[in-house]
Design an enzyme around this catalytic site. Structure first.
Site, PDB file in Angstrom:
ATOM      1  N   TYR A   1     -61.969  -2.634  41.967  1.00 49.50           N
ATOM      2  CA  TYR A   1     -60.973  -2.277  40.965  1.00 49.50           C
ATOM      3  C   TYR A   1     -59.664  -1.936  41.681  1.00 49.50           C
ATOM      4  O   TYR A   1     -59.433  -0.818  42.102  1.00 49.50           O
ATOM      5  CB  TYR A   1     -61.431  -1.095  40.121  1.00 49.50           C
ATOM      6  CG  TYR A   1     -62.684  -1.326  39.322  1.00 49.50           C
ATOM      7  CD1 TYR A   1     -63.204  -2.605  39.127  1.00 49.50           C
ATOM      8  CD2 TYR A   1     -63.377  -0.262  38.750  1.00 49.50           C
ATOM      9  CE1 TYR A   1     -64.361  -2.808  38.394  1.00 49.50           C
ATOM     10  CE2 TYR A   1     -64.531  -0.458  38.005  1.00 49.50           C
ATOM     11  CZ  TYR A   1     -65.025  -1.733  37.844  1.00 49.50           C
ATOM     12  OH  TYR A   1     -66.175  -1.930  37.114  1.00 49.50           O
TER      13      TYR A   1
ATOM     14  N   PHE B   1     -68.174  -2.506  28.853  1.00 48.48           N
ATOM     15  CA  PHE B   1     -67.511  -2.976  27.630  1.00 48.48           C
ATOM     16  C   PHE B   1     -68.219  -2.368  26.405  1.00 48.48           C
ATOM     17  O   PHE B   1     -68.651  -3.078  25.501  1.00 48.48           O
ATOM     18  CB  PHE B   1     -67.527  -4.501  27.559  1.00 48.48           C
ATOM     19  CG  PHE B   1     -66.571  -5.080  26.535  1.00 48.48           C
ATOM     20  CD1 PHE B   1     -65.323  -4.524  26.325  1.00 48.48           C
ATOM     21  CD2 PHE B   1     -66.931  -6.185  25.786  1.00 48.48           C
ATOM     22  CE1 PHE B   1     -64.461  -5.038  25.383  1.00 48.48           C
ATOM     23  CE2 PHE B   1     -66.076  -6.717  24.844  1.00 48.48           C
ATOM     24  CZ  PHE B   1     -64.833  -6.144  24.646  1.00 48.48           C
ATOM     25  N   PRO B   2     -68.342  -1.015  26.387  1.00 52.94           N
ATOM     26  CA  PRO B   2     -69.122  -0.384  25.317  1.00 52.94           C
ATOM     27  C   PRO B   2     -68.439  -0.357  23.965  1.00 52.94           C
ATOM     28  O   PRO B   2     -69.106  -0.248  22.939  1.00 52.94           O
ATOM     29  CB  PRO B   2     -69.316   1.046  25.843  1.00 52.94           C
ATOM     30  CG  PRO B   2     -68.121   1.282  26.712  1.00 52.94           C
ATOM     31  CD  PRO B   2     -67.834  -0.045  27.364  1.00 52.94           C
TER      32      PRO B   2
ATOM     33  N   GLY C   1     -65.605  -6.012  16.643  1.00 53.25           N
ATOM     34  CA  GLY C   1     -65.507  -7.338  16.052  1.00 53.25           C
ATOM     35  C   GLY C   1     -65.350  -7.301  14.544  1.00 53.25           C
ATOM     36  O   GLY C   1     -64.670  -6.440  13.974  1.00 53.25           O
TER      37      GLY C   1
END
Length: 295
Positions: free
Chosen positions: A70, A215-216, A220
């Site tokens: 990162y 990516f919790p 959508g």
């Protein structure tokens, strides 16, 4: 959604002992987004990144997840700048095994000498003598798994790593890894709308392995007006993103969500998800809506 006004909200998420001895509050913080665009270079506002990390601690977060890739290393060095010397109850997890030729470019490298080098660098950048949780960021298909995990096991024997975890693996890979060295955690893509790792989560729960969903926060179409998340949001006075995290916390006692952000305001919203209590019917409704969407 309510708070007594005195207890930091992350404490409401409950606790879990990683490896049986590292107790953390289950709602943690993922430190990928405090870097520059494409997870590359310095953030546009380094001072805000420092504020985010310090505010996470104020909110009760005791588990921070990062990686050498990162930045690279930018996230780890910001963590040290903001939080060192670390609180006794803070558990920092980092990873190695992905190289970064450029922005948004990720390539697995699992050569033992590379993993050792990256561990030494992470120790230096984080200001640690021992990394509490060291994760193989990706399994390198060109290097025998025994060589990759064997090196991490050596680092553990040397006292540079306390526990070993995996990332983006199958059940078969978990069991192959456990035959080489003790494994305490798995970090896979998983959220309310993408539950492809359901079998891995179930396996982790059966074997008391921490499951860290990356990516919790994903909602959508479930958050559309009149959709299932929209209705529950109105009932709880919570955002769809908060409900997505609350659903994860309810899904399994081994679940450790690590929503990440580069802003203090968004961080506060994410951590407040620990205060949301879904009813049995609400939990089931959201789960069924996801399955119906998938089919």
């Amino acid at each position: 959604m309510a708070n007594d006004g005195g207890t930091p909200p992350a404490k409401a998420s409950g606790t879990y002992r990683i490896g049986g001895d590292l107790q953390v509050d289950r709602l943690g913080y993922g430190a990928m987004q405090i870097t520059g665009p494409g997870v590359w270079g310095d953030p546009k506002d380094p001072a805000e990144a420092v504020r985010v990390l310090r505010r996470a601690i104020d909110l009760g977060v005791t588990f921070i997840d990062t990686a050498d890739s990162y930045g690279p290393f930018v996230s780890e060095m910001l963590i040290r700048q903001a939080l060192h010397p670390y609180a006794d109850d803070l558990v920092i997890a980092t990873k190695a095994g992905l190289t970064r030729p450029g922005p948004s470019d990720w390539r697995p490298v699992g050569r033992p000498e590379y993993l050792r080098q990256q561990c030494e660098l992470s120790l230096r950048h984080l200001g640690l003598d021992c990394i509490p949780l060291y994760q193989l960021h990706r399994v390198d298909p060109t290097v025998p798994l025994a060589d990759q995990l064997g090196e991490l096991a050596l680092l553990r024997q040397e006292g540079k790593v306390r526990h070993i975890g995996l990332s983006e693996v199958t059940v078969e890979q978990i069991e192959a890894a456990r035959a080489i060295t003790p494994i305490v955690s798995v970090q896979n893509l998983y959220n309310l709308t993408d539950r492809g790792a359901e079998d891995v989560l179930d396996h982790c729960e059966r074997n008391d392995l921490a499951f860290i969903p990356w990516f919790p926060i994903a909602t959508g179409d479930l958050a559309r007006p009149g959709g299932p998340l929209d209705a529950v949001s109105t009932e709880h006075g919570a955002t769809p993103a908060q409900l997505a995290v609350a659903w994860l916390l309810r899904r399994s006692p081994v679940m450790l969500p690590i929503p990440g952000t580069s802003s203090v305001a968004h961080l506060e919203e994410n951590v407040a998800a620990a205060l949301v209590r879904l009813t049995d019917d609400e939990f089931a409704t959201l789960a069924k809506a996801t399955l119906a969407k998938a089919t």
